[in-house]
Design a protein around this motif. Structure first.
Motif: not given
Length: 319
Positions: A245, A248, A261, A281
């Motif tokens: 991740h 993100r 997200d 996303m």
């Protein structure tokens, strides 16, 4: 060498590990061999000692070596074909999404919405789909992973030797990865390096989360602004490391999480885009640059932006 009865799932099988099968983990070997058997069941039969290597108990993480003899117990699987749990949509996307292929590996344009492999409540994924549409392939293994909702370049090894050499490049951070991401709001900077260590964590709800923490693993991402829109900013993200991740969490740390997200993003911004009919996303693995594991030539392979993401940008108001 494989010594087995005509009905593969009825009697004990003893498999001698070859060079092509060596160095892989026992669980991955069994998952590939016992197609359709849930991963939880495979872990259970190893834990109970029903699977043995050289007549002894081993852990699922055991790395197989040439000459090892693996005892595979009889496993009864519910009557179902692979076609029944690998969706037609995934199969079609994989058949049309091959970006590069030779004898050593392939690069596919992974579709969003599909896990790279089955498990954790997901019956099947990209690798199972590839094995289904390529039944003649003796070896197909993931070299790396992308999140379920991320699209773009994904490398699949076709030989054990290629898998090992590509793994080395990923471990040494020698593979250049470039992503496209649409961030919430208008990001004022032209570019910024985020150097923030990441720690895997578990939230109270049981959902896997990653947080920035001094006790985490080093992680670095370069963000470059490409276009500012009325409600969002298109950026190029280049992770220098490969943490879970990473893009993100680093994007969220800028105060501009990725649109769509649902774990680290802004609910209001995500709702705004859902109202436009946009449900995924906006993170796409655009380009991979790396050394070919056999020829040593430098390769640059790119995946086109999926139509849904491209259409979204065309309808956004640029500033």
């Amino acid at each position: 060498m494989s010594i087995e009865e005509p009905s593969a799932a009825v009697k004990v099988t003893h498999v001698e590990i070859t060079e092509e099968q060596s160095e892989q983990r026992l669980d991955n070997f069994l998952i590939a061999r016992l197609k359709g058997v849930p991963k939880s069941h495979i872990y259970r039969i190893v834990r109970k000692g029903e699977v043995r290597v050289n007549k002894g108990r081993v852990d699922v993480k055991y790395r197989l070596a040439v000459g090892d003899i693996v005892r595979v117990p009889p496993v009864r699987v519910a009557e179902r074909t692979e076609e029944s749990y690998v969706s037609q949509g995934l199969k079609e996307a994989l058949e049309l999404g091959i970006l590069f292929e030779d004898d050593a590996f392939m690069v596919i344009n992974k579709p969003a919405g599909f896990a790279v492999h089955g498990g954790s409540g997901v019956s099947s994924g990209v690798i199972e789909g590839l094995r289904l549409i390529r039944p003649e392939a003796r070896f197909l293994e993931l070299v790396h992973r992308l999140d379920k909702d991320t699209s773009g370049c994904l490398i699949i090894a076709k030989k054990r030797s290629a898998l090992r050499l590509l793994h080395e490049q990923f471990r040494d951070d020698r593979i250049q990865k470039t992503y496209l991401a649409l961030l919430s709001g208008q990001w004022a900077k032209k570019q910024q390096v985020v150097n923030a260590p990441l720690l895997k964590n578990i939230s109270q709800g049981g959902e896997r989360m990653v947080v920035i923490s001094p006790s985490g693993k080093t992680a670095e991402t370069l963000f470059k602004r490409l276009q500012v829109y009325k409600a969002a900013t298109l950026v190029e993200a280049s992770p220098k490391t490969g943490r879970t991740h990473q893009i993100r969490v680093h994007a969220a740390s800028l105060g501009h999480p990725i649109i769509g997200d649902d774990r680290y993003g802004f609910e209001d911004a995500n709702k705004l885009f859902r109202q436009k009919g946009y449900k995924r996303m906006f993170l796409h693995a655009k380009t991979l640059k790396f050394q070919h594991p056999v020829s040593q030539a430098m390769l640059s392979i790119s995946a086109p932006l999926p139509k849904q993401l491209d259409d979204l940008l065309k309808h956004e108001e640029p500033l």
